[in-house]
Write a protein that holds these residues in place. Structure first.
Motif, short mmCIF file in Angstrom:
data_model
loop_
_atom_site.label_atom_id
_atom_site.label_comp_id
_atom_site.label_asym_id
_atom_site.label_seq_id
_atom_site.Cartn_x
_atom_site.Cartn_y
_atom_site.Cartn_z
N GLY A 1 -7.41 -17.49 17.73
CA GLY A 1 -7.80 -16.95 16.68
C GLY A 1 -7.47 -15.71 16.59
O GLY A 1 -7.07 -14.91 17.74
N GLN A 2 -7.96 -14.72 15.70
CA GLN A 2 -7.90 -13.51 15.61
C GLN A 2 -9.15 -12.64 15.17
O GLN A 2 -9.52 -13.02 13.99
N ARG A 3 -9.42 -11.62 15.82
CA ARG A 3 -10.52 -10.70 15.17
C ARG A 3 -10.30 -10.02 14.23
O ARG A 3 -9.20 -9.25 14.25
N LEU A 4 -11.15 -9.97 13.05
CA LEU A 4 -10.70 -9.35 11.89
C LEU A 4 -11.46 -8.05 11.76
O LEU A 4 -10.78 -6.76 11.49
N ALA A 5 -12.67 -7.95 11.80
CA ALA A 5 -13.44 -6.60 11.52
C ALA A 5 -14.98 -6.96 11.77
O ALA A 5 -15.22 -8.36 12.36
N ALA A 6 -15.61 -5.84 12.08
CA ALA A 6 -17.20 -5.90 12.46
C ALA A 6 -17.72 -5.44 11.04
O ALA A 6 -17.35 -4.22 10.80
N SER A 7 -18.57 -6.22 10.45
CA SER A 7 -19.01 -5.84 9.37
C SER A 7 -20.70 -5.60 9.63
O SER A 7 -21.23 -6.49 10.05
N PHE B 1 -12.48 -19.90 9.58
CA PHE B 1 -13.08 -18.82 9.77
C PHE B 1 -14.41 -18.81 10.62
O PHE B 1 -14.97 -20.06 10.47
N ARG B 2 -14.85 -17.84 11.51
CA ARG B 2 -16.01 -17.97 11.94
C ARG B 2 -16.73 -16.52 12.11
O ARG B 2 -15.97 -15.48 12.20
N VAL B 3 -17.98 -16.59 12.11
CA VAL B 3 -18.71 -15.17 12.02
C VAL B 3 -19.76 -15.26 13.06
O VAL B 3 -20.57 -16.39 13.24
N MET B 4 -19.88 -14.20 14.00
CA MET B 4 -21.03 -13.98 14.76
C MET B 4 -21.99 -12.91 14.54
O MET B 4 -21.38 -11.81 14.27
N ASP C 1 -33.09 -6.01 15.73
CA ASP C 1 -32.08 -5.88 14.49
C ASP C 1 -30.65 -6.08 14.76
O ASP C 1 -30.35 -5.74 15.77
N ILE C 2 -29.83 -6.95 13.91
CA ILE C 2 -28.54 -7.01 14.00
C ILE C 2 -28.00 -5.69 13.72
O ILE C 2 -28.01 -5.07 12.69
N SER C 3 -26.97 -5.71 14.64
CA SER C 3 -26.25 -4.29 14.58
C SER C 3 -24.93 -4.78 13.71
O SER C 3 -24.69 -3.53 12.74
N ASN C 4 -24.23 -5.58 13.75
CA ASN C 4 -23.15 -6.01 12.99
C ASN C 4 -22.78 -7.49 13.12
O ASN C 4 -23.37 -8.20 14.05
N TYR C 5 -21.90 -7.71 12.20
CA TYR C 5 -21.25 -9.35 12.30
C TYR C 5 -19.67 -9.12 12.79
O TYR C 5 -18.98 -8.48 12.33
N VAL C 6 -19.23 -9.85 13.47
CA VAL C 6 -17.93 -10.24 13.88
C VAL C 6 -17.15 -11.13 13.17
O VAL C 6 -17.82 -12.53 13.17
#
Length: 387
Positions: A62-68, A86-89, A46-51
């Motif tokens: 770049g700058q890390r904003l949040a973990a969702s 923007f990018r999301v991992m 399972d995915i725990s969160n997104y960065v």
């Protein structure tokens, strides 16, 4: 027996569980919301969160904003008008996926747009130091109410625009003051709403800082200025007017044009003209005065009466004498040919002793053209009489 695999693979490249469909919505000036779809393959866990990370489009770091934990994220503290990437991992307990990036830069903006450009400014009134302008509001307000207008000006001979006023203009009209008289200006205007300033309107045509041409109009009733003038004295007739360009005055006395000379002058300013007579003459200056003002736009005229008064001419002689006795006689004469412009009120009768040549007054209150003389002395000399 067991299968030994030093480099296990999940399906074919199943470890590359990349996020799909990264996009943005819900713009609110300095904030927006990013949306994405979860990866097609979660790596078996399972995915725990997104960065979520961001960077300005023109920068490298770049700058890390949040973990969702959800497939969306509210991004704040953006600079309005700035473009961002923007990018999301996705993360699970075994690591982080390859990033999903926005295809094109995203500009931080309001959920509405700046308004369209207003109409071209046009002149509704002008004088020697100000120009009053009006314009049409934009056809589209961009989805947010217009909060005001910015107005700029420049001389027709210059390239640089300057503010016509530093205050925000609330209406679609404005009086621009402190301009240079008899100079030509251009104007342009832009509208503002909460999203920002519109494009500038087209420049106005050249507008002169001066009263526009108009036909002369005399602004006072000259007929109430009828006057009586004493011969030999100076008098003036002042005629106020409006008219651009300044009109030329032409004066008439009893329908005869008046020419200026050492005695008569015309003095004209931008608002009035003056007829000046330095020495009134009863013989030529009494009568009906008419002024005609003329310029390239038209003409206007008005009239008044001037009566020049003077002392009367002498009574018409010779004096007739009748009923002569040693002590009395009767005198009669004819009235003067010119009463000086005022009715004769009385005659003065004097007598002269011919032996001395001295005149003495008999009466100052003779009302008619005859007088009975009494108290004469019977002498050999003669006595002269005159009214």
């Amino acid at each position: 027996n067991y299968l030994q695999n030093k480099c296990a693979k999940r399906s074919t490249d199943s470890g590359n569980y990349t996020i799909q469909l990264l996009n943005s919505d819900e713009f609110a000036g300095d904030a927006l919301t990013l949306y994405w779809s979860p990866p097609k393959d979660n790596g078996g866990v399972d995915i725990s969160n997104y960065v979520v990370e961001r960077k300005r489009h023109a920068q490298q770091r770049g700058q890390r904003l949040a973990a969702s934990a959800l497939c969306h994220c509210r991004v704040r503290n953006l600079k309005i008008g700035t473009e961002y990437d923007f990018r999301v991992m996705a993360e699970n307990k075994y690591g982080t996926s390859e990033p999903a990036t926005t295809r094109d830069p995203i500009k931080a903006r309001h959920p509405f747009d700046p308004p369209g450009p207003p109409g071209v400014p046009r002149c509704v009134e002008a004088d020697e130091e100000s120009i009053t302008l009006t314009w049409m509001k934009p056809r589209h307000d961009g989805g947010s109410p217009i909060i005001g207008y910015v107005l700029e000006k420049r001389l027709i001979t210059e390239d640089k625009w300057t503010k016509a006023t530093h205050a925000l203009i609330a209406d679609t009209s404005h009086k621009v003051i402190n301009l240079l008289a008899n100079h030509e200006y251009e104007f342009r205007v832009a509208a503002l709403n909460a999203a920002g300033q519109s494009q500038w309107s087209s420049s106005s045509d050249g507008i002169w800082c001066r009263t526009p041409p108009c036909a002369p109009k005399i602004t006072s009733d000259l007929s109430i200025r009828d006057m009586t003038v004493i011969a030999g004295e100076e008098f003036t007739i002042t005629v106020p007017f409006i008219g651009v360009p300044t009109p030329k005055p032409v004066w008439y006395i009893n329908n005869n044009e008046v020419l200026t000379d050492a005695r008569i002058k015309f003095e004209t300013s931008q608002s009035e003209t003056i007829f000046r007579n330095k020495c009134a003459k009863r013989s030529t200056d009494s009568g009906n005065y008419t002024i005609q003002l003329l310029n390239s736009e038209g003409s206007d005229s008005a009239s008044c009466k001037v009566i020049v008064v003077d002392k009367p001419l002498p009574p018409q002689g010779p004096i007739d004498t009748s009923d002569i006795t040693p002590e009395t006689c009767n005198l009669s004469w004819r009235p003067p040919l010119d009463d000086g412009g005022s009715p004769i009120t009385n005659y003065i009768v004097e007598k002269m002793d011919s032996s001395t040549g001295v005149w003495t007054k008999l009466s100052s209150f003779v009302r008619n053209c005859y007088y009975d003389v009494f108290g004469l002395e019977d002498k050999k000399g003669k006595t002269g009489l005159r009214p």
